[in-house]
Design a protein around this motif. Structure first.
Motif, PDB file in Angstrom:
ATOM      1  N   ASP A  23      -0.980  -3.040 -10.806  1.00 32.13           N
ATOM      2  CA  ASP A  23       0.056  -2.786 -11.799  1.00 32.13           C
ATOM      3  C   ASP A  23       1.088  -1.794 -11.248  1.00 32.13           C
ATOM      4  O   ASP A  23       2.294  -2.025 -11.335  1.00 32.13           O
ATOM      5  CB  ASP A  23      -0.579  -2.254 -13.100  1.00 32.13           C
ATOM      6  N   ALA A  24       0.607  -0.717 -10.636  1.00 32.34           N
ATOM      7  CA  ALA A  24       1.513   0.277 -10.057  1.00 32.34           C
ATOM      8  C   ALA A  24       2.322  -0.329  -8.909  1.00 32.34           C
ATOM      9  O   ALA A  24       3.532  -0.116  -8.813  1.00 32.34           O
ATOM     10  CB  ALA A  24       0.716   1.494  -9.559  1.00 32.34           C
ATOM     11  N   VAL A  25       1.655  -1.121  -8.079  1.00 28.86           N
ATOM     12  CA  VAL A  25       2.332  -1.767  -6.942  1.00 28.86           C
ATOM     13  C   VAL A  25       3.440  -2.703  -7.451  1.00 28.86           C
ATOM     14  O   VAL A  25       4.575  -2.654  -6.971  1.00 28.86           O
ATOM     15  CB  VAL A  25       1.328  -2.550  -6.072  1.00 28.86           C
ATOM     16  N   GLY A  27      -1.432 -11.518  -2.834  1.00 29.82           N
ATOM     17  CA  GLY A  27      -0.374 -12.129  -2.035  1.00 29.82           C
ATOM     18  C   GLY A  27       0.395 -11.197  -1.121  1.00 29.82           C
ATOM     19  O   GLY A  27       1.403 -11.591  -0.533  1.00 29.82           O
ATOM     20  N   TYR A  28      -0.062  -9.955  -0.987  1.00 29.80           N
ATOM     21  CA  TYR A  28       0.633  -9.008  -0.120  1.00 29.80           C
ATOM     22  C   TYR A  28       0.072  -9.059   1.303  1.00 29.80           C
ATOM     23  O   TYR A  28      -1.113  -9.326   1.504  1.00 29.80           O
ATOM     24  CB  TYR A  28       0.490  -7.579  -0.652  1.00 29.80           C
ATOM     25  N   GLU A  29       0.938  -8.778   2.278  1.00 28.83           N
ATOM     26  CA  GLU A  29       0.483  -8.596   3.651  1.00 28.83           C
ATOM     27  C   GLU A  29       0.103  -7.123   3.774  1.00 28.83           C
ATOM     28  O   GLU A  29       0.866  -6.246   3.364  1.00 28.83           O
ATOM     29  CB  GLU A  29       1.610  -8.929   4.626  1.00 28.83           C
ATOM     30  N   VAL A  30      -1.086  -6.835   4.320  1.00 27.51           N
ATOM     31  CA  VAL A  30      -1.591  -5.459   4.321  1.00 27.51           C
ATOM     32  C   VAL A  30      -1.865  -4.978   5.743  1.00 27.51           C
ATOM     33  O   VAL A  30      -2.512  -5.661   6.526  1.00 27.51           O
ATOM     34  CB  VAL A  30      -2.882  -5.350   3.471  1.00 27.51           C
ATOM     35  N   LYS A  75       5.378  -9.495   0.826  1.00 26.55           N
ATOM     36  CA  LYS A  75       5.760  -8.090   0.946  1.00 26.55           C
ATOM     37  C   LYS A  75       4.675  -7.356   1.729  1.00 26.55           C
ATOM     38  O   LYS A  75       3.485  -7.639   1.576  1.00 26.55           O
ATOM     39  CB  LYS A  75       5.894  -7.445  -0.434  1.00 26.55           C
ATOM     40  N   THR A  76       5.082  -6.401   2.552  1.00 25.63           N
ATOM     41  CA  THR A  76       4.151  -5.678   3.417  1.00 25.63           C
ATOM     42  C   THR A  76       3.808  -4.316   2.815  1.00 25.63           C
ATOM     43  O   THR A  76       4.703  -3.564   2.425  1.00 25.63           O
ATOM     44  CB  THR A  76       4.774  -5.476   4.812  1.00 25.63           C
TER      45      THR A  76
END
Length: 123
Positions: A115-117, A26-29, A3-4
């Protein structure tokens, strides 16, 4: 597929801390230094799953940026987390009215942000 997430903040050191936390999860930033850069990034992207934005930035502040994002047909449903030093209820209300889904105060702790993400990004 990862996820971006787009981080919009004028502090490069804060962007780095947020980016490391999200990348480890594991996120694409992607990064932008202010609201104008953030909008330019969004114009190039088909899909951003979440935006993390500061409120106080040069060129275009976070609330104005958020207002523009919510007017964009491709990104109007993208959840936005405001990550800021602004704790006043009036500012929070402005953010909510503009479409912010969460409000996290700096200094933040990475587990709180993650947690919010995870609550706002659908699997």
């Amino acid at each position: 597929m990862a996820k971006t997430i787009l981080i919009v903040d004028d502090s490069s050191s804060l962007r780095t801390v947020v980016k490391l936390s999200l990348a480890r999860a594991g996120y694409e930033v992607l990064e932008a230094g202010d609201g104008k850069e953030g909008l330019a990034q969004l114009d190039k992207l088909a899909k951003v799953h979440l935006i993390v934005s500061d409120v106080n930035m040069p060129n275009m502040d976070g609330i104005t940026f958020l207002t523009h994002v919510k007017q964009h047909p491709r990104h109007k449903f993208t959840p936005v987390i405001m990550l800021t030093t602004e704790g006043q209820d009036a500012k929070k209300e402005q953010g909510r009215a503009a479409g912010a889904k969460a409000w996290i105060l700096k200094p933040f702790n990475p587990p709180q942000l993650l947690d919010a993400v995870s609550k706002l990004i659908l699997p």
